[in-house]
Write an enzyme that holds these catalytic residues in place. Structure first.
Site, PDB file in Angstrom:
ATOM      1  N   ASP A   1       0.907  -1.700   0.368  1.00  0.00           N
ATOM      2  CA  ASP A   1       0.106   0.125   0.039  1.00  0.00           C
ATOM      3  C   ASP A   1       1.012   0.715  -0.329  1.00  0.00           C
ATOM      4  O   ASP A   1       2.186   1.679   0.568  1.00  0.00           O
ATOM      5  CB  ASP A   1      -0.841  -0.035   1.263  1.00  0.00           C
ATOM      6  CG  ASP A   1      -2.366   0.946   1.181  1.00  0.00           C
ATOM      7  OD1 ASP A   1      -2.527   0.562   0.171  1.00  0.00           O
ATOM      8  OD2 ASP A   1      -2.202   1.569   1.844  1.00  0.00           O
TER       9      ASP A   1
ATOM     10  N   ARG B   1       8.839   2.236  -3.449  1.00  0.00           N
ATOM     11  CA  ARG B   1       8.640   0.824  -3.607  1.00  0.00           C
ATOM     12  C   ARG B   1       9.903  -0.516  -3.936  1.00  0.00           C
ATOM     13  O   ARG B   1       9.877  -1.400  -3.541  1.00  0.00           O
ATOM     14  CB  ARG B   1       7.261   0.261  -4.658  1.00  0.00           C
ATOM     15  CG  ARG B   1       6.960  -0.961  -4.504  1.00  0.00           C
ATOM     16  CD  ARG B   1       5.601  -1.342  -5.688  1.00  0.00           C
ATOM     17  NE  ARG B   1       4.771   0.015  -5.464  1.00  0.00           N
ATOM     18  CZ  ARG B   1       4.510   1.064  -5.837  1.00  0.00           C
ATOM     19  NH1 ARG B   1       4.840   1.188  -7.268  1.00  0.00           N
ATOM     20  NH2 ARG B   1       3.507   1.224  -5.785  1.00  0.00           N
TER      21      ARG B   1
END
Length: 203
Positions: free
Chosen positions: A73, A187
């Site tokens: 997320d 990420r």
């Protein structure tokens, strides 16, 4: 080969994890997306933090498939907006996943904010769930600092990439190559922290 579910339908996220694994020399893992497993009820993202949402997504997919699952997320935290849009990043403009509407609204909200106060960071929480117990999981967080540009630039990436200028860069995140972005992105940084656990899964 060990099959790992990437709890997303975003093919770019699947490709990103594959590139990170390949660059680290991790083999023995087959990555599949939510489109590749039987459908199941996906709980809404109601967590107050990226970590809560990532862990909930990974646990849901593990429970439904019995396969080790990676979920992330992520979103944008803008200092001048007290850390928002945060967990609301994907639906900041009201419609989920309308990238252009989201960053257009953000730019409007920051119109009068001077350049020196436009600091922001992308944050990503990645969760790996590989068993039913509370201890059968790993959650990590990667952060990519930068600032918000005055207008969108670049065709690459997705989300807020066109309006985010990473620290030390003059280009927007949407103007970086995929490999440049992997090396420094939120990420990419989170997935790098997950590598020891993924390497252990690969055996």
């Amino acid at each position: 080969m060990t099959t790992v579910v990437v709890a997303s339908r975003n093919r770019k996220k699947l490709a990103e994890l594959r590139r990170v694994l390949d660059a680290a020399g991790v083999s023995g893992l087959t990555l599949v997306s939510l489109d590749d497993v039987p459908p199941f009820d996906e709980a809404p993202e109601t967590g107050a933090t990226f970590e809560e949402n990532a862990l909930a997504k990974a646990r849901d997919a593990y429970a439904a498939t019995g396969l080790a699952t990676v979920a992330d997320d992520s979103g944008l935290e803008v200092v001048a907006l007290n850390g928002m849009p945060g967990v609301l990043s994907a639906r900041w403009s009201g419609a989920h996943g309308d990238d252009v509407a989201n960053y257009t609204l953000l730019l409007a909200q920051l119109r009068d904010v001077p350049d020196e106060r436009r600091a922001a960071a992308f944050a990503s929480a990645c969760a790996l769930v590989y068993g039913p117990g509370d201890d059968d999981s790993v959650v990590v967080r990667g952060v990519w600092p930068g600032a918000i540009a005055r207008e969108p630039r670049g065709e690459g990436g997705f989300g807020y990439d066109p309006v985010f200028v990473p620290e030390g860069e003059t280009r927007s995140a949407a103007q970086l190559t995929a490999s440049e972005k992997d090396a420094v992105s939120h990420r990419g940084r989170a997935l790098a922290l997950l590598l020891p656990a993924l390497r252990a899964l690969a055996g």
